[in-house]
Design an enzyme around this catalytic site. Structure first.
Site, short mmCIF file in Angstrom:
data_model
loop_
_atom_site.label_atom_id
_atom_site.label_comp_id
_atom_site.label_asym_id
_atom_site.label_seq_id
_atom_site.Cartn_x
_atom_site.Cartn_y
_atom_site.Cartn_z
N ALA A 101 54.57 72.30 49.88
CA ALA A 101 53.78 71.09 50.07
C ALA A 101 52.40 71.41 50.64
O ALA A 101 51.37 70.92 50.14
CB ALA A 101 54.52 70.12 50.98
N LYS A 120 53.08 79.23 61.69
CA LYS A 120 53.45 79.91 62.93
C LYS A 120 54.07 81.28 62.74
O LYS A 120 54.36 81.96 63.72
CB LYS A 120 54.36 79.02 63.77
CG LYS A 120 55.80 78.87 63.33
CD LYS A 120 56.54 78.05 64.38
CE LYS A 120 58.00 77.92 64.08
NZ LYS A 120 58.72 77.11 65.06
N ALA A 131 64.46 78.87 49.18
CA ALA A 131 65.10 77.97 48.21
C ALA A 131 65.57 78.78 47.00
O ALA A 131 64.77 79.41 46.34
CB ALA A 131 64.13 76.88 47.78
N GLY A 134 66.43 75.89 42.52
CA GLY A 134 65.37 75.57 41.59
C GLY A 134 64.71 74.25 41.87
O GLY A 134 64.83 73.68 42.96
N GLU A 199 73.23 71.37 38.40
CA GLU A 199 73.79 71.48 39.74
C GLU A 199 74.55 70.22 40.09
O GLU A 199 74.51 69.22 39.37
CB GLU A 199 72.68 71.76 40.76
CG GLU A 199 72.00 73.11 40.54
CD GLU A 199 70.93 73.40 41.58
OE1 GLU A 199 70.61 72.50 42.38
OE2 GLU A 199 70.41 74.53 41.59
N ASP A 279 58.99 71.19 64.51
CA ASP A 279 57.70 71.09 65.20
C ASP A 279 56.88 69.89 64.72
O ASP A 279 56.32 69.14 65.51
CB ASP A 279 56.90 72.37 65.01
CG ASP A 279 57.68 73.61 65.40
OD1 ASP A 279 58.49 73.52 66.34
OD2 ASP A 279 57.50 74.66 64.76
N HIS A 300 74.55 72.10 53.94
CA HIS A 300 74.86 72.73 52.66
C HIS A 300 76.31 73.19 52.71
O HIS A 300 76.72 73.85 53.66
CB HIS A 300 73.93 73.91 52.39
CG HIS A 300 73.92 74.31 50.95
ND1 HIS A 300 74.98 74.92 50.33
CD2 HIS A 300 72.98 74.16 49.98
CE1 HIS A 300 74.69 75.14 49.07
NE2 HIS A 300 73.48 74.67 48.82
N ARG A 355 76.48 67.02 47.65
CA ARG A 355 76.68 67.95 48.77
C ARG A 355 77.43 67.32 49.94
O ARG A 355 78.23 67.99 50.59
CB ARG A 355 75.33 68.47 49.25
CG ARG A 355 74.68 69.43 48.27
CD ARG A 355 73.31 69.85 48.75
NE ARG A 355 72.73 70.82 47.83
CZ ARG A 355 71.49 71.28 47.94
NH1 ARG A 355 70.72 70.85 48.92
NH2 ARG A 355 71.02 72.16 47.08
N HIS A 416 71.20 72.34 56.65
CA HIS A 416 70.36 72.78 55.54
C HIS A 416 69.08 71.98 55.36
O HIS A 416 68.02 72.56 55.11
CB HIS A 416 71.19 72.69 54.26
CG HIS A 416 70.49 73.18 53.03
ND1 HIS A 416 69.99 74.46 52.91
CD2 HIS A 416 70.21 72.56 51.84
CE1 HIS A 416 69.45 74.62 51.71
NE2 HIS A 416 69.55 73.48 51.06
N GLU A 440 59.63 68.48 53.70
CA GLU A 440 60.80 68.11 54.49
C GLU A 440 60.46 67.37 55.77
O GLU A 440 61.28 66.60 56.27
CB GLU A 440 61.62 69.37 54.82
CG GLU A 440 62.99 69.07 55.38
CD GLU A 440 63.84 70.31 55.57
OE1 GLU A 440 64.90 70.21 56.21
OE2 GLU A 440 63.45 71.39 55.07
N ARG A 451 70.27 63.98 49.95
CA ARG A 451 69.36 64.55 48.95
C ARG A 451 70.13 65.10 47.76
O ARG A 451 71.09 65.86 47.92
CB ARG A 451 68.52 65.67 49.57
CG ARG A 451 67.60 66.37 48.58
CD ARG A 451 66.70 67.36 49.29
NE ARG A 451 67.42 68.50 49.81
CZ ARG A 451 67.68 69.61 49.11
NH1 ARG A 451 67.33 69.70 47.84
NH2 ARG A 451 68.31 70.62 49.68
#
Length: 635
Positions: A101, A120, A131, A134, A199, A279, A300, A355, A416, A440, A451
């Protein structure tokens, strides 16, 4: 903190409970047109939140987003401008985080001004880089945007914002094509077309991938483009402390994008890298940004369980090794230690269930058998196919004596992904003027209560791009000059490094902070894990509060001052902040939906199909971790 709950049926009312540390608790009745659509069956979060954010940006929560960081290692490529006796750096745009992002956004806004990318650790050290599976996108003629939308909404337990889902699923294919044009190399089939995997939760093959190292390839391509852009300056080993603050090292920009990732390390076992300590969420919360849906923590279902490996790793992993969703998508089967296939007992979609379903099923099997892991078997597939699709997983397992082409993989759930975060509208905007979020750290409404696999990189790409034009507009229209902003900040308390403390004291503080962090993670796993209850959540709330007071008291008794900063202490502040946000949000949801399952409210309630929202609150009587450093009392 502030939590919005339904005030009952009939009126467009919400009960807003304001609670901050040990301070007073007040309740207000709120009626607002901004929420009217949220009470309808087919409400749009993005519409509600855009109105709400616009309203708040014109009100008391409106603030400019500046940034202060702590430089943890020497940096030789920075452009320094000295004002007085300190170093200040000025840029048109500041980007916090160097994942997909942040980098994608930086490449676009760099066409219109100077950009600082602040990270950081090393630039590649992000959740993106880890990741495996995909990026999901509709690129097959037999697939459709409507099908991708339907899969996303079903996985999200119907808590998704339909408008956001449509935007992401529609714009996703173009974002993939842009990555390919930049040089990202994805797997192709024998026919020369992109090889699309399937998936869990997906009804079609739509996962674009680079073997089982997709994130690494995307990060490589974006970093290469960033390095070659003269308008982008990367500041590695800089830790973001707070927004709206002054220096340790000071970055002043007219627009800031938070792309700092999630908060996996509030739990003891997570697939996230060490940098994922929440953070950005904590900084935004302290800067009076609206936070949403923090109860939805995705575990996960299949992280590598070291206990089941033939050769045990010599030391505990800093982050759990992920066994990608694609292994189950490729035909992997889950067994308990009695070699009984168990997913058909829980869901008709079996191993391809979303998941949250798979993670709860594994958790139930572990508790029933008092086991530490279950088994994921892909060995029935051809050896060449396994090694070509999952070379990274095969190599990692082989280090510890496990050949995945012959033997099952020991797996266990691990924290996850955070589906909640800083509340954002359709352009990534927040209620804090000049502050945008993507990835995220953001809560856009796409993921709802859970998700869908491989939607995270897609969301990051889409929202990083959508935030560009409004950011440029903000930068151009900003009336303040850098000098005006700098002068206005002179009255802020100035954070300092703890150089006045003896090295033995600093060492003691580091050891204590490490112990406190482990204890907090243990509390979160034990009481705020995959299956929850009101009693356990209340226990977590009490114990976290006590632990935070204990830690802060210890620091100040040892000579630590409220304006002092250090990497471990700043991370600890943020971990405390995010843990409390998760617990408060979980206590506010009196139903089981998606990733939030509680035994006291085991059913899904249509009347509660609403986002959990934490509003900004006064810092009076709050803890040190809850206040910005420039708001600390000056001794």
């Amino acid at each position: 903190m502030t939590t919005v709950l339904p005030a009952g049926s009939g009126k467009l009312g919400y009960r807003v409970t304001v609670s901050e540390g040990q301070g007073c608790r007040q309740t207000y009745s709120v009626t607002s047109a901004a929420f009217s659509r949220c009470l309808k069956k087919n409400f749009s979060w993005s519409g509600c939140m855009s109105k709400l954010l616009q309203k708040q940006r014109c009100g008391s929560f409106t603030q400019s987003a500046l940034l202060q960081t702590r430089k943890s290692k020497p940096h030789t490529n920075a452009i320094n401008l000295s004002l007085g006796n300190r170093t200040t750096r000025f840029f048109d745009f500041a980007v916090i985080g160097s994942g997909v992002a942040g980098l994608r956004y930086a490449l676009e806004v760099a066409k219109h001004g100077s950009v600082a990318v602040i990270t950081k650790a090393e630039p590649h050290e992000s959740n993106t880089n880890y990741a495996q599976g995909g990026v999901s996108a509709v690129l097959c003629p037999s697939d459709s945007v409507e099908s991708h939308m339907r899969d996303t909404i079903v996985a999200g337990a119907h808590l998704c914002d339909e408008e956001t889902v449509r935007v992401v699923c529609t714009e996703g294919p173009d974002r993939i094509r842009e990555l390919i044009a930049m040089g990202a190399s994805f797997d192709h089939g024998e026919d020369g077309n992109l090889h699309l995997a399937r998936e869990g939760g997906h009804s079609h093959h739509r996962i674009v991938h680079a073997a089982d190292m997709t994130g690494r390839e995307i990060e490589r391509a974006l970093l290469e483009a960033v390095i070659n852009d003269p308008n982008i300056h990367v500041f590695e080993h800089h830790f973001g402390i707070d927004l709206l603050t002054s220096q340790v090292v000071r970055f002043i920009s007219k627009v800031t994008l938070l792309a700092s990732g999630g908060a996996g390390h509030i739990y003891p076992s997570t697939t996230n890298p060490l940098v994922a300590t929440g953070d950005g969420i904590a900084m935004a919360h302290r800067a009076q940004a609206v936070i949403s849906n923090m109860e939805f923590v995705q575990f996960h279902p299949t992280a590598l369980a070291d206990e089941g490996l033939p050769i045990k790793p010599p030391k505990r992993r800093e982050n759990a090794f992920l066994i990608t969703e694609a292994v189950r998508g490729d035909g992997g089967i889950l067994y308990n230690l009695g070699m009984e296939r168990f997913m058909p007992l829980y869901d008709e979609r079996e191993e391809l269930a979303p998941r949250d379903v798979v993670a709860r099923s594994i958790d139930d099997q572990l508790k029933k058998g008092n086991d530490k892991y279950v088994l994921l078997d892909i060995s029935h597939k051809p050896r060449e196919e396994i090694l070509s699709h999952f070379p990274n997983i095969a190599a990692e397992c082989l280090k510890y004596g496990l050949d995945i082409t012959q033997d099952p993989i020991p797996v266990v759930p691990a924290a996850h992904y955070m589906c909640g975060g800083v509340r954002a509208g359709l352009q990534g905007e927040t209620n804090v003027k000049g502050l945008y979020v993507a990835g995220e750290v953001a809560c856009t409404g796409l993921h709802g209560a859970n998700r869908l696999a491989s939607n995270s990189l897609l969301e990051a790409l889409v929202f990083a791009r959508r935030a560009v034009q409004p950011s440029i507009d903000d930068m151009i229209s900003s009336p303040e000059t850098f000098h005006m902003i700098d002068e206005a900040s002179d009255s802020w308390a100035r954070p300092v490094v703890p150089s006045a403390l003896k090295s033995s004291v600093v060492s003691d503080i580091l050891r204590t902070t490490a112990r406190v962090r482990r204890e907090l993670q243990s509390i979160m796993w034990e009481y705020v894990g995959i299956v929850r209850s009101t009693t356990r959540l209340e226990t977590a709330e009490r114990r976290i509060k006590e632990l935070e007071v204990e830690w802060e008291t210890y620091l100040f008794e040892r000579g630590w001052e409220p304006t002092m900063v250090g990497l471990e202490a700043c991370e600890m502040r943020n971990v405390f902040c995010c843990a409390k946000l998760v617990v408060s949000s979980a206590l506010a949801r009196h139903e089981s939906r998606g990733l939030h399952y509680t035994v006291d409210f085991p059913h899904l309630e249509e009347s509660k199909r609403l986002p959990t929202i934490i509003f900004p609150c006064s810092s009076v009587n709050s803890t040190w971790s809850s206040r910005q450093l420039q708001k600390q009392p000056i001794c």
